[in-house]
Write a protein that holds these residues in place. Structure first.
Motif, short mmCIF file in Angstrom:
data_model
loop_
_atom_site.label_atom_id
_atom_site.label_comp_id
_atom_site.label_asym_id
_atom_site.label_seq_id
_atom_site.Cartn_x
_atom_site.Cartn_y
_atom_site.Cartn_z
N LYS A 44 1.31 6.88 -6.73
CA LYS A 44 0.21 7.82 -6.98
C LYS A 44 0.65 9.27 -6.76
N GLU A 45 1.54 9.50 -5.79
CA GLU A 45 2.03 10.84 -5.48
C GLU A 45 3.20 11.25 -6.37
N GLN A 73 2.20 1.77 -3.48
CA GLN A 73 1.13 2.30 -4.33
C GLN A 73 0.92 3.79 -4.08
N ARG A 74 0.96 4.20 -2.83
CA ARG A 74 0.79 5.61 -2.48
C ARG A 74 1.94 6.45 -3.06
N ARG A 127 0.83 -1.21 0.00
CA ARG A 127 0.00 0.00 0.00
C ARG A 127 0.87 1.26 0.00
N ARG A 128 1.98 1.24 0.73
CA ARG A 128 2.88 2.40 0.77
C ARG A 128 3.52 2.62 -0.60
#
Length: 57
Positions: free
Chosen positions: A26-27, A22-23, A19-20
């Motif tokens: 995205k950023e 992926q974040r 998840r990190r």
């Protein structure tokens, strides 16, 4: 031709959660990432971004 790894492979390599990763993708904190059909592809030579919450001394 570029070599890519998935978010799961990057997470295992960098010892952080999927998840990190992926974040971070995205950023736009990882250079050269691609998002194809909701799958993040990260260049194999990409470096783990610095943690923005930690102070540099």
């Amino acid at each position: 031709m570029f070599e890519y790894m998935t978010a799961g492979e990057a997470a295992a390599l960098w010892k952080i959660s999927v998840r990190r990763v992926q974040r971070l993708c995205k950023e736009n904190r990882i250079e050269g990432v691609l998002n194809i059909n909701r799958v993040w592809l990260i260049p194999k030579e990409a470096k783990k971004p610095d943690d923005a919450q930690r102070r540099k001394e």
